[in-house]
Design an enzyme around this catalytic site. Structure first.
Site, mmCIF file in Angstrom:
data_model
loop_
_atom_site.group_PDB
_atom_site.id
_atom_site.type_symbol
_atom_site.label_atom_id
_atom_site.label_comp_id
_atom_site.label_asym_id
_atom_site.label_seq_id
_atom_site.Cartn_x
_atom_site.Cartn_y
_atom_site.Cartn_z
ATOM 1 N N ASP A 56 76.353 8.399 -20.978
ATOM 2 C CA ASP A 56 75.064 7.985 -21.512
ATOM 3 C C ASP A 56 74.588 6.802 -20.683
ATOM 4 O O ASP A 56 75.388 5.926 -20.332
ATOM 5 C CB ASP A 56 75.183 7.594 -22.989
ATOM 6 C CG ASP A 56 73.822 7.383 -23.626
ATOM 7 O OD1 ASP A 56 73.337 8.303 -24.307
ATOM 8 O OD2 ASP A 56 73.235 6.297 -23.446
ATOM 9 N N SER A 91 67.824 8.585 -18.472
ATOM 10 C CA SER A 91 69.105 8.963 -19.059
ATOM 11 C C SER A 91 70.096 9.451 -18.016
ATOM 12 O O SER A 91 69.738 9.881 -16.921
ATOM 13 C CB SER A 91 68.874 10.069 -20.095
ATOM 14 O OG SER A 91 70.076 10.639 -20.502
ATOM 15 N N ASP A 114 76.218 11.070 -32.426
ATOM 16 C CA ASP A 114 75.091 10.193 -32.745
ATOM 17 C C ASP A 114 73.733 10.741 -32.347
ATOM 18 O O ASP A 114 72.705 10.305 -32.853
ATOM 19 C CB ASP A 114 75.295 8.824 -32.095
ATOM 20 C CG ASP A 114 75.344 8.883 -30.564
ATOM 21 O OD1 ASP A 114 75.265 9.996 -30.008
ATOM 22 O OD2 ASP A 114 75.478 7.821 -29.928
ATOM 23 N N HIS A 115 73.691 11.710 -31.445
ATOM 24 C CA HIS A 115 72.414 12.146 -30.866
ATOM 25 C C HIS A 115 71.732 13.286 -31.632
ATOM 26 O O HIS A 115 70.534 13.502 -31.453
ATOM 27 C CB HIS A 115 72.627 12.600 -29.418
ATOM 28 C CG HIS A 115 72.480 11.498 -28.417
ATOM 29 N ND1 HIS A 115 73.214 10.347 -28.469
ATOM 30 C CD2 HIS A 115 71.669 11.373 -27.326
ATOM 31 C CE1 HIS A 115 72.883 9.560 -27.455
ATOM 32 N NE2 HIS A 115 71.938 10.159 -26.754
ATOM 33 N N ARG A 165 63.679 2.179 -24.405
ATOM 34 C CA ARG A 165 62.919 3.067 -23.527
ATOM 35 C C ARG A 165 61.627 3.472 -24.220
ATOM 36 O O ARG A 165 61.609 3.706 -25.421
ATOM 37 C CB ARG A 165 63.783 4.303 -23.223
ATOM 38 C CG ARG A 165 63.642 4.837 -21.831
ATOM 39 C CD ARG A 165 64.844 5.682 -21.461
ATOM 40 N NE ARG A 165 65.790 4.939 -20.646
ATOM 41 C CZ ARG A 165 66.990 5.388 -20.315
ATOM 42 N NH1 ARG A 165 67.396 6.558 -20.743
ATOM 43 N NH2 ARG A 165 67.787 4.654 -19.556
#
Length: 757
Positions: free
Chosen positions: A167, A645, A102-103, A450
């Site tokens: 994560d 993170s 996903d990143h 964030r």
């Protein structure tokens, strides 16, 4: 094994819910005899996962040995976790584990093109992770599947469970009444290797919710308000446990939003008592067996009457107002309305909006999307379109397919919005933004979690504000960051004033979820003939070399690499964005070490002085110069160092480049543990004022390491630059006996390998 599997996607023979609850009940019975007091829900879940339930426990002091139910890793952090697991030499993971891609998907040209580009650009990494998953028994979610936290909520989370994930927003799963905790990759390796996982028994902060949400107020506003109360470090060392009648009225995905952003107040995780809303979500995601088992186990999924909290906060949902937090920090809370407008003018923040973004892991549920779509539909019917770029990020393929089937995507696109890939995208800096030149002062509003400087688009002058998806949507039509939909109107082309009605959404899809494309790769039962290879010439992947062991002596005469001033998050220590592509190559990604930190001596970013040669240079360059000369070094830092993170690269990089200690006023929880795991010394000033006594040009010796033991402070001998008189200061640490062994062996992985021989 008879019974209901925790997930139908787990390998054959994985634990069932019946067996899991039975073991939890047995452990709890033992713990109750020892403690003989009412337990909070957080304590029940933690203690039900103890490796040894006879352990004597004191909140905030005892180190617990726990047995998590599963491990989850996103693709950026999974690379290093898998590389460390390979180094362990073990054949298979001992608990159900998954990898989620996903990143690494950048947002630029829309979901289809962006996903294709990511598959091409990251093919080497995806192939490595897929092959490792097949080899070691790890489930693999392909790119396009969705964001790790939404996938966990839809497929793996269950009431009362204990999950660790690589994560920091792993706590999102707490929306289903479990403990989901963000960790570094080395912690994940411990659990995958079948070892118990260590956590200092957290304190428990109780948040009592009364009343009921209505109108423009949403679950997001609960955590935005709480962030303003507790600040970014107010939850450090604690679990946030919500309770009270207000919990019952909030959907499971709404609870997940609240739990997700608990990471922004430093909390270990957040959780809620089991509710009918959770049961409904489990059944809607085709986990009827889990819901039925949880219904029977409910007494263990709620706090005991009379349990005590270390701190108690009460929030009345009926009087709660819509919030917008920021910029540059998620705890700067503002109630939408006149006071926020006044603050904006006083601070000279840009009032005109440049972009609105909704979705990501924090607010991408079906309910969120229907509420935002309802607002968008109102605007369309009035003849309005988005005044600024508006981007929608579905949290998963299942959410995307469902909102497409139900016409929500069409509504957003008719108003001028764009739908991005099912991935993290702009939330983590994977946004190839070209509508605002770098350096331009501007404001954006998101429903993310964030909002550190440069977090979303790499521009230090982008003022990022965080709010609910419905408020973001309304604001994007107004084009004004201060727009208050409860009071303000928008002028229509015909001259009339348009006012939004309160948003109305649907908690769950009436037609059920559409699973969309099948993007899951299960590992084969027999993987003995499979191999995982890493090209030694690769710029993105590299096998790990063991760190050196401590030589048994004090660390002396070490230069200060940098004295960091103010907020120094993991984004400052190891940036994401374009650097994500090097997450599997420690030496290459180490070129971003502390390039975002502010030098307290000069106020400059990414410029320090080599105190041996007198030459100035970039932080990683000077670190490499010291390492090449055989010189160890330290970093000085401010409060809550390592906030943000869970990325363990922020601990791996200083260790790789010759660092030995990080000395600060205070640490964020995950980062402090990550440093210990890699053989670093995370130390705190006994007197925070001593931070001001050491300059970035001094040399430091750490004395007393031969007698390093739990609770015993160490001393720093500081040799001032320019020949001033040496002086000593006291520093504290939180090492326990086992963690001291990590330091002595050079890393936790080194010790694990030594113990296995």
């Amino acid at each position: 094994m008879a019974g209901t599997p925790l997930s139908i996607l787990d390998p054959k023979g994985s634990p069932t819910i019946e067996d899991t609850y039975s073991k939890m009940a047995s452990r709890l019975a033992v713990v109750r005899k020892t403690l003989n007091r009412p337990l909070t829900l957080a304590e029940k879940i933690l203690f039900a996962h103890l490796d040894d339930p006879t352990t004597k426990i004191t909140r905030g002091e005892t180190y617990l040995k726990l047995r998590p139910d599963r491990v989850a890793m996103q693709d950026a952090t999974a690379q290093m976790a898998v590389l460390q697991f390979i180094s362990s030499g073990l054949p298979k993971t001992a608990v159900p584990s998954t990898i989620h891609c996903d990143h690494l998907i950048a947002a630029e040209n829309g979901s289809v093109k962006d996903l294709h580009a990511a598959k091409v650009t990251n093919k080497e990494v995806y192939d490595f992770l897929a092959s490792a998953g097949a080899k070691f028994g790890i489930g693999f979610w392909k790119p396009g599947s969705g964001i790790i936290h939404q996938i966990i909520l839809e497929n793996y989370a269950f009431p009362g469970g204990l999950i660790i994930g690589t994560d920091s927003h792993t706590p999102n799963a707490g929306g289903l009444g479990l403990l989901a905790i963000g960790v570094g990759g080395a912690d994940a390796v411990d659990v995958m290797a079948g070892m118990p996982w260590e956590l200092k028994a957290p304190k428990v902060i109780g948040v009592k919710l009364t009343g009921e949400l209505s109108g423009w107020t949403s679950p997001k506003d609960i955590i935005l308000k709480l962030a303003g109360i507790l600040t970014v470090k107010g939850g450090t060392g604690a679990i946030i446990e919500y309770f009270g009648p207000g919990v019952e009225s909030i959907s499971a995905t709404g609870l997940a939003t609240i739990a997700n952003m608990g990471a922004e107040i430093g909390a270990t995780t957040s959780t809620f008592p089991y509710s009918e809303k959770m049961s409904s979500y489990l059944r809607a995601t085709k986990r009827e067996g889990l819901a039925a088992a949880a219904d029977k186990f409910k007494t263990n999924l709620t706090p005991d009457d009379g349990c005590e909290y270390d701190q108690l906060i009460e929030i009345d949902l009926s009087s709660l107002k819509p919030h917008v937090n920021g910029p540059f920090t998620p705890d700067w809370a503002h109630v939408v309305g006149p006071d926020f407008k006044k603050t904006l003018k006083e601070k000279d923040w840009p009032q005109n909006l440049s972009a609105g973004l909704i979705g990501s892991c924090t607010n991408s549920s079906y309910e969120d999307m229907t509420r935002s779509a309802a607002i968008t539909k109102q605007a369309l019917e009035a003849g309005l379109k988005f005044k600024v770029p508006f981007h929608v990020t579905p949290g998963s393929e299942q959410v995307r397919a469902t909102i497409e089937r139900d016409g929500l995507i069409e509504i957003f696109e008719k108003a001028g919005g764009s739908v991005l890939a099912n991935a993290c995208g702009p939330c983590i800096g994977q946004w190839n933004r070209n509508d605002v030149p770098k350096g331009t002062k501007n404001s954006i509003i998101t429903s993310y979690n964030r909002n550190f400087a440069k977090r979303n688009d790499g521009n230090p002058n982008t003022h990022a504000f965080v709010s609910s998806p419905e408020l973001v949507t309304a604001t994007a039509f107004a084009g004004d960051i201060t727009f208050d939909p409860t009071r303000d109107t928008i002028k229509l082309p015909n001259g009339k004033d348009f006012k939004f009605a309160s948003p109305v959404g649907k908690e769950l899809p009436p037609k059920g979820f559409d699973p969309g494309e099948d993007t899951f790769q299960a590992s084969p039962e027999d993987s003995s003939g499979l191999n995982v290879s890493v090209d030694p010439k690769s710029s993105r992947l590299a096998l790990l070399e063991a760190f050196d062991r401590w030589n048994g002596k004090d660390l002396t005469d070490m230069p200060v690499l940098i004295k960091a001033k103010g907020k120094c998050t993991t984004d400052h220590i190891s940036m994401a964005g374009p650097w994500l592509k090097f997450r599997g190559h420690l030496d290459n990604i180490s070129n971003n070490l502390l390039i975002g930190a502010e030098n307290a001596e000069t106020g400059k970013i990414n410029e320090v002085t080599n105190i041996i040669t007198g030459a100035k240079g970039k932080v990683p360059e000077i670190a490499r110069q010291y390492k090449a000369s055989g010189v160890s070094w330290v970093v000085l830092g401010d409060e809550n160092y390592g906030e943000g993170s869970s990325r363990e690269h922020a601990a791996l990089e200083p260790r790789h480049l010759g660092g030995r200690a990080i000395i600060v006023k205070s640490f964020a929880r995950i980062h402090e543990t990550n440093l210990k795991k890699q053989g670093m010394l995370p130390l705190t000033f006994a007197d925070p004022k001593d931070y001001d006594r050491i300059s970035g040009h001094d040399r430091v010796s750490i004395l007393g390491l031969k007698d390093l033991q739990p609770g015993k402070p160490l001393k720093l001998l500081v040799k001032p630059a320019g020949g001033g008189k040496e002086f000593e200061i006291v520093v504290n640490h939180t090492f326990n006996d086992e963690q001291i062994e990590w330091f002595k062996y050079g890393s936790a992985l080194n010790r694990m390998k030594a113990m296995a021989k």
